[in-house]
Design a protein around this motif. Structure first.
Motif, PDB file in Angstrom:
ATOM      1  N   ILE A 175       0.891  -1.550  -0.257  1.00  0.00           N
ATOM      2  CA  ILE A 175      -0.033   0.515  -0.328  1.00  0.00           C
ATOM      3  C   ILE A 175       0.691   1.331   0.063  1.00  0.00           C
ATOM      4  O   ILE A 175       1.835   1.416   0.891  1.00  0.00           O
ATOM      5  CB  ILE A 175      -1.090   0.111   1.573  1.00  0.00           C
ATOM      6  CG1 ILE A 175      -1.690  -1.631   1.070  1.00  0.00           C
ATOM      7  CG2 ILE A 175      -1.401   1.563   1.323  1.00  0.00           C
ATOM      8  CD1 ILE A 175      -2.568  -1.234   2.095  1.00  0.00           C
ATOM      9  N   THR A 176       0.870   2.132  -0.863  1.00  0.00           N
ATOM     10  CA  THR A 176       1.164   3.316  -1.022  1.00  0.00           C
ATOM     11  C   THR A 176       0.657   4.805  -0.018  1.00  0.00           C
ATOM     12  O   THR A 176      -0.879   4.890  -1.006  1.00  0.00           O
ATOM     13  CB  THR A 176       1.713   3.983  -2.412  1.00  0.00           C
ATOM     14  OG1 THR A 176       1.941   2.770  -2.606  1.00  0.00           O
ATOM     15  CG2 THR A 176       2.096   4.567  -2.437  1.00  0.00           C
ATOM     16  N   GLU A 225      -2.098  11.279   4.564  1.00  0.00           N
ATOM     17  CA  GLU A 225      -2.843   9.759   3.785  1.00  0.00           C
ATOM     18  C   GLU A 225      -3.174   9.345   5.009  1.00  0.00           C
ATOM     19  O   GLU A 225      -2.062   8.635   5.533  1.00  0.00           O
ATOM     20  CB  GLU A 225      -2.499   9.384   2.600  1.00  0.00           C
ATOM     21  CG  GLU A 225      -3.895   8.662   2.230  1.00  0.00           C
ATOM     22  CD  GLU A 225      -4.239   7.771   0.892  1.00  0.00           C
ATOM     23  OE1 GLU A 225      -4.937   7.269   0.705  1.00  0.00           O
ATOM     24  OE2 GLU A 225      -2.596   7.516   0.388  1.00  0.00           O
ATOM     25  N   LYS A 226      -3.772   8.833   5.439  1.00  0.00           N
ATOM     26  CA  LYS A 226      -4.190   8.131   6.924  1.00  0.00           C
ATOM     27  C   LYS A 226      -4.727   6.480   6.536  1.00  0.00           C
ATOM     28  O   LYS A 226      -5.296   6.178   5.344  1.00  0.00           O
ATOM     29  CB  LYS A 226      -5.362   8.787   7.706  1.00  0.00           C
ATOM     30  CG  LYS A 226      -4.980   9.891   8.299  1.00  0.00           C
ATOM     31  CD  LYS A 226      -5.903  10.237   8.918  1.00  0.00           C
ATOM     32  CE  LYS A 226      -5.663  11.627   9.752  1.00  0.00           C
ATOM     33  NZ  LYS A 226      -6.488  12.062  10.782  1.00  0.00           N
ATOM     34  N   ALA A 233       0.823   8.418   7.530  1.00  0.00           N
ATOM     35  CA  ALA A 233       1.995   8.840   6.582  1.00  0.00           C
ATOM     36  C   ALA A 233       2.586  10.492   6.908  1.00  0.00           C
ATOM     37  O   ALA A 233       1.693  11.219   6.384  1.00  0.00           O
ATOM     38  CB  ALA A 233       1.692   8.721   4.800  1.00  0.00           C
ATOM     39  N   VAL A 234       3.686   9.855   7.065  1.00  0.00           N
ATOM     40  CA  VAL A 234       5.050  11.612   6.790  1.00  0.00           C
ATOM     41  C   VAL A 234       5.761  10.943   6.047  1.00  0.00           C
ATOM     42  O   VAL A 234       7.277  10.130   5.659  1.00  0.00           O
ATOM     43  CB  VAL A 234       5.659  10.949   8.704  1.00  0.00           C
ATOM     44  CG1 VAL A 234       6.143  12.639   8.989  1.00  0.00           C
ATOM     45  CG2 VAL A 234       4.915  11.049   9.378  1.00  0.00           C
ATOM     46  N   GLY A 235       5.798  11.800   4.883  1.00  0.00           N
ATOM     47  CA  GLY A 235       6.206  12.115   3.321  1.00  0.00           C
ATOM     48  C   GLY A 235       5.327  10.220   2.574  1.00  0.00           C
ATOM     49  O   GLY A 235       4.593  10.012   2.986  1.00  0.00           O
ATOM     50  N   ILE A 291      -7.680  -3.535   7.273  1.00  0.00           N
ATOM     51  CA  ILE A 291      -6.774  -2.343   6.796  1.00  0.00           C
ATOM     52  C   ILE A 291      -8.042  -1.136   5.684  1.00  0.00           C
ATOM     53  O   ILE A 291      -8.732  -1.671   4.599  1.00  0.00           O
ATOM     54  CB  ILE A 291      -5.899  -2.828   5.716  1.00  0.00           C
ATOM     55  CG1 ILE A 291      -4.981  -0.619   5.628  1.00  0.00           C
ATOM     56  CG2 ILE A 291      -5.317  -3.416   3.914  1.00  0.00           C
ATOM     57  CD1 ILE A 291      -3.383  -1.419   5.345  1.00  0.00           C
ATOM     58  N   LEU A 292      -7.788  -0.280   5.733  1.00  0.00           N
ATOM     59  CA  LEU A 292      -8.747   1.010   4.961  1.00  0.00           C
ATOM     60  C   LEU A 292      -8.130   2.107   5.202  1.00  0.00           C
ATOM     61  O   LEU A 292      -6.744   2.713   5.806  1.00  0.00           O
ATOM     62  CB  LEU A 292     -10.333   1.354   5.506  1.00  0.00           C
ATOM     63  CG  LEU A 292     -11.172  -0.158   5.788  1.00  0.00           C
ATOM     64  CD1 LEU A 292     -12.401   1.254   6.625  1.00  0.00           C
ATOM     65  CD2 LEU A 292     -11.685  -0.270   4.519  1.00  0.00           C
ATOM     66  N   ARG A 293      -7.559   2.451   3.173  1.00  0.00           N
ATOM     67  CA  ARG A 293      -7.132   3.715   3.092  1.00  0.00           C
ATOM     68  C   ARG A 293      -8.184   5.218   3.646  1.00  0.00           C
ATOM     69  O   ARG A 293      -9.238   4.236   3.868  1.00  0.00           O
ATOM     70  CB  ARG A 293      -6.611   3.506   2.182  1.00  0.00           C
ATOM     71  CG  ARG A 293      -5.515   2.571   1.545  1.00  0.00           C
ATOM     72  CD  ARG A 293      -5.600   2.787   0.171  1.00  0.00           C
ATOM     73  NE  ARG A 293      -6.069   1.587  -0.045  1.00  0.00           N
ATOM     74  CZ  ARG A 293      -6.118   0.999  -1.568  1.00  0.00           C
ATOM     75  NH1 ARG A 293      -5.328   1.111  -1.840  1.00  0.00           N
ATOM     76  NH2 ARG A 293      -7.658   0.647  -1.821  1.00  0.00           N
ATOM     77  N   GLY A 294      -7.699   6.165   4.092  1.00  0.00           N
ATOM     78  CA  GLY A 294      -8.345   6.999   4.153  1.00  0.00           C
ATOM     79  C   GLY A 294      -9.565   7.556   3.155  1.00  0.00           C
ATOM     80  O   GLY A 294     -11.325   7.282   3.719  1.00  0.00           O
TER      81      GLY A 294
END
Length: 130
Positions: free
Chosen positions: A4-5, A10-11, A21-23, A35-38
Motif C-alpha cells: 500500500i502506498t 494520508e491516513k 503517513a509522514v512523507g 485495512i482501509l485507506r483514508g
C-alpha cells in the motif's frame, strides 16, 4: 503480500489503529489484517442515505471486530429496505453480492459492493426526482 502506498498526510486504518503517513510511504502487509485507506473511510455524518448507512455499518463490522455482531445486525436491518428501493436488476444483484460477502466474512469485498449500491441509489434518487 499486499503493498500500500500512502501519500503525505494520508491516513489508513490497520486493525483499528489509525496511521498517518509522514512523507510518501509504502507499507508492506505480510499477514491478514483489516485495512482501509483514508478515502475508503466514511465518517458517521456522511451516512445520510440507506446505502451510505449500509456502507458505514459494513465498514464498522470490518474494522471493529469486538462489536461485529452488533454491526452485522445493523446491516441485516438495512439491506431489506434498500433492496426494496432499488428497481434495477443490476442493483439487486449488487445487493445479493454484498449480502454474500458479508455472510462469508469478506468485509473488504462487501465494501466494494456497498460503494456500487451507493451509486445505484444515487441514480434511483435522480430518476425519482425527474
Amino acid at each position: 503480500m499486499l503493498r500500500i502506498t500512502l501519500r503525505d498526510g494520508e491516513k489508513a486504518i490497520v486493525n483499528g489503529a489509525v496511521l498517518r503517513a509522514v512523507g510518501r510511504t509504502q507499507i508492506a502487509v505480510e499477514n491478514q489484517v483489516s485495512i482501509l485507506r483514508g478515502r475508503e473511510v466514511m465518517q458517521p455524518e456522511e451516512a445520510t442515505t440507506p446505502a451510505r448507512q449500509l456502507y458505514f455499518a459494513a465498514m464498522l463490522a470490518y474494522i471493529d471486530p469486538a462489536n461485529r455482531a452488533q454491526h452485522q445486525d445493523t446491516v441485516v436491518a438495512l439491506i431489506g429496505g434498500l433492496v426494496a428501493t432499488l428497481p434495477s436488476p443490476e442493483a439487486r444483484a449488487a445487493c445479493l453480492s454484498f449480502a454474500h460477502d458479508m455472510a462469508t466474512g469478506d468485509y473488504y469485498k462487501a465494501l466494494t459492493a456497498a460503494r456500487e449500491l451507493i451509486g445505484f441509489e444515487a441514480v434511483a434518487t435522480e430518476a425519482q426526482a425527474a
